[in-house]
Design a protein around this motif. Structure first.
Motif, PDB file in Angstrom:
ATOM      1  N   GLY A  52      -9.375  -9.190 -61.822  1.00 56.90           N
ATOM      2  CA  GLY A  52      -8.263 -10.007 -62.484  1.00 56.90           C
ATOM      3  C   GLY A  52      -7.466  -9.405 -63.458  1.00 56.90           C
ATOM      4  O   GLY A  52      -7.143  -9.823 -64.773  1.00 56.90           O
ATOM      5  N   VAL A  53      -6.912  -8.170 -63.217  1.00 59.27           N
ATOM      6  CA  VAL A  53      -6.203  -7.308 -64.172  1.00 59.27           C
ATOM      7  C   VAL A  53      -4.758  -7.654 -64.518  1.00 59.27           C
ATOM      8  O   VAL A  53      -4.159  -7.697 -65.589  1.00 59.27           O
ATOM      9  N   ILE A 105       1.987  -6.400 -69.388  1.00 55.36           N
ATOM     10  CA  ILE A 105       0.903  -7.060 -69.984  1.00 55.36           C
ATOM     11  C   ILE A 105      -0.359  -6.933 -69.447  1.00 55.36           C
ATOM     12  O   ILE A 105      -1.579  -6.735 -69.871  1.00 55.36           O
ATOM     13  N   ALA A 106      -0.235  -6.451 -68.192  1.00 49.79           N
ATOM     14  CA  ALA A 106      -1.652  -5.956 -67.132  1.00 49.79           C
ATOM     15  C   ALA A 106      -2.042  -4.927 -67.796  1.00 49.79           C
ATOM     16  O   ALA A 106      -3.465  -4.804 -67.816  1.00 49.79           O
ATOM     17  N   ALA A 110      -5.965  -5.223 -68.572  1.00 45.97           N
ATOM     18  CA  ALA A 110      -6.852  -4.654 -68.022  1.00 45.97           C
ATOM     19  C   ALA A 110      -8.006  -4.016 -68.860  1.00 45.97           C
ATOM     20  O   ALA A 110      -9.353  -3.606 -68.272  1.00 45.97           O
ATOM     21  N   THR A 111      -7.690  -3.439 -70.192  1.00 44.31           N
ATOM     22  CA  THR A 111      -8.758  -2.789 -70.842  1.00 44.31           C
ATOM     23  C   THR A 111      -9.921  -3.881 -71.277  1.00 44.31           C
ATOM     24  O   THR A 111     -10.876  -3.201 -71.182  1.00 44.31           O
ATOM     25  N   ARG A 159      -6.370  -1.320 -56.827  1.00 43.85           N
ATOM     26  CA  ARG A 159      -7.418  -0.336 -56.700  1.00 43.85           C
ATOM     27  C   ARG A 159      -6.982   1.128 -57.173  1.00 43.85           C
ATOM     28  O   ARG A 159      -7.383   1.807 -57.979  1.00 43.85           O
ATOM     29  N   ARG A 160      -5.347   1.418 -57.088  1.00 43.52           N
ATOM     30  CA  ARG A 160      -4.971   2.528 -57.380  1.00 43.52           C
ATOM     31  C   ARG A 160      -4.788   2.594 -59.039  1.00 43.52           C
ATOM     32  O   ARG A 160      -5.107   3.614 -59.575  1.00 43.52           O
ATOM     33  N   GLU A 161      -4.226   1.552 -59.718  1.00 44.23           N
ATOM     34  CA  GLU A 161      -4.141   1.656 -60.870  1.00 44.23           C
ATOM     35  C   GLU A 161      -5.097   1.183 -61.576  1.00 44.23           C
ATOM     36  O   GLU A 161      -5.112   1.603 -62.859  1.00 44.23           O
ATOM     37  N   PHE A 162      -5.966   0.332 -61.362  1.00 46.60           N
ATOM     38  CA  PHE A 162      -7.277  -0.042 -62.292  1.00 46.60           C
ATOM     39  C   PHE A 162      -8.408   0.087 -61.565  1.00 46.60           C
ATOM     40  O   PHE A 162      -9.664  -0.559 -62.342  1.00 46.60           O
TER      41      PHE A 162
END
Length: 410
Positions: A52-53, A105-106, A110-111, A159-162
């Motif tokens: 849920g990023v 915002i994501a 995501a952190t 998947r690539r980003e987070f």
């Protein structure tokens, strides 16, 4: 009765904050009108959403907006008498949902999401509640090719980003994973890195029990009656502390506004109902019918059917129109039997217009801290929020940078 910290609110966030502070040697009192886990935290879909990023955005396409404006959509309904009051919030929400702003915002959101599963696992282990967590992930099912292709594309991007884990399931693999679902489904995306909870209310109760075993105290009292100097009246008498944490979910602004904070907090309401499963049918994962806007999940009590969003005044009477509308569709998706609850349950999600929770110290009051506004991800982010708040109060190095969630961003 004097404590180091008073935590106001016995939902998942408040209980996690109290537990993390108590295990760090603080004397903590937890205050709520009900036993822990009996409001919003009781009735969610039971997902710990590692994927849920991107928090849930406001629709921006003209076609979507027109569909929602008609107020016949299955996934979003509104009370007309609440729209004038909600209009400023919705306008800011719409602006923050612009793709460029949403992506920014994501990156902050995501952190927190990155730690949601590991922090729940750690707290559940300490609370002897690991049996309530399921590591099988959850599934979004689709009936049409373009919608499925878009879902896979987004999952690949995440998947690539987070580092989001997922499986793309074609018809055959979906049938193998969930043989009792409607056979005409085209395919699905399974978020394999996420986890689910078999009884969210029981998880909060287990965390609260752990807090008490650590020496924490739970009091029944009206948290909105907090007095400056930080004291609150409970059924056992007045309690005092130098530090107080507001973790009252959708009711937080009733206290913060009295203290002079004008925070743009709104409420999204939702409903659930439990059902028997017919003919020994089995549901192995929580399943979101992504094109219809409802979710079914295997729970300790039965199969839980949860609805989308209802925009209304926080305390308006129940109007479970969405539940009644999606139930026949859900019965086609999975063989649901009789209703098990005497009436639909209703909960309230506390939301901010930038989709980020409010976590950190208040601006104008010494010893006042905020931990609310988690919207759809209260359960998901409860454990990591508890750790973050406790680290900030005790002066430790924090698990994530708390600055994106500070109250003065408003």
């Amino acid at each position: 009765m004097k404590f180091d910290v008073i935590v106001l609110g016995g939902g998942i966030v408040g209980v996690c904050v109290a537990s993390h502070l108590q295990r760090r040697g603080r004397a903590v009192a937890l205050v709520d009108l009900k036993a822990p886990g009996n409001e919003t935290s009781f009735g969610n879909a039971g997902l710990i959403q590692r994927e849920g990023v991107y928090p849930y955005a406001f629709p921006r396409g003209f076609g979507e907006l027109l569909r929602y404006a008609r107020n016949t959509s299955l996934d979003v309904r509104y009370h007309a008498n609440a729209m004038l009051e909600l209009a400023p919030f919705l306008w800011k929400y719409w602006r923050n949902s612009h793709p460029a702003r949403h992506a920014a915002i994501a990156r902050s959101y995501a952190t927190l999401i990155e730690h949601c599963v590991t922090e729940h696992r750690a707290l559940a282990l300490a609370a002897n509640a690991s049996n309530l967590l399921r590591a099988s992930g959850w599934i979004r099912v689709y009936r049409t090719g373009p919608k499925l292709d878009e879902a896979v594309r987004l999952a690949e991007q995440w998947r690539r980003e987070f580092g989001v884990e997922f499986d793309a399931l074609d018809h055959e693999r979906l049938r193998a994973a969930e043989p009792d679902l409607e056979p005409s489904l085209l395919g699905a995306v399974r978020y394999s890195g996420a986890e689910s909870v078999s009884d969210p209310g029981a998880l909060v109760t287990a965390y609260a029990g752990y807090f008490e075993r650590l020496g924490g105290r739970i009091f029944v009292g009206d948290a909105t009656k907090l007095q400056q100097g930080w004291s609150v009246e409970t059924q056992e008498g007045r309690i005092e502390a130098a530090t107080v944490v507001v973790a009252m979910g959708p009711w937080s602004d009733r206290l913060t506004s009295r203290l002079g904070y004008r925070l743009p907090l709104a409420v999204k309401r939702g409903y659930h109902m439990h059902y028997e499963a017919k003919s020994q049918a089995r549901l192995n994962h929580p399943v979101l019918d992504a094109e219809k806007g409802y979710l079914i999940a295997p729970m300790a009590r039965g199969i839980r059917l949860t609805t989308g969003v209802e925009l209304a005044h926080c305390d308006a009477p129940k109007t479970p129109v969405q539940l009644n509308a999606v139930e026949p569709i859900a019965r086609q998706l999975f063989p649901l039997g009789a209703r098990l609850d005497s009436e639909p349950w209703m909960g309230r999600r506390p939301c901010t217009p930038d989709m980020l929770p409010i976590i950190g110290p208040a601006m104008r009051h010494q010893g006042l801290w905020f931990a609310f506004g988690h919207a759809h991800h209260g359960l998901t982010l409860g454990a990591v929020t508890g750790r973050l708040v406790a680290e900030m109060i005790t002066g430790e190095e924090t698990v994530v940078d708390p600055s994106p969630f500070r109250v003065d961003r408003f």
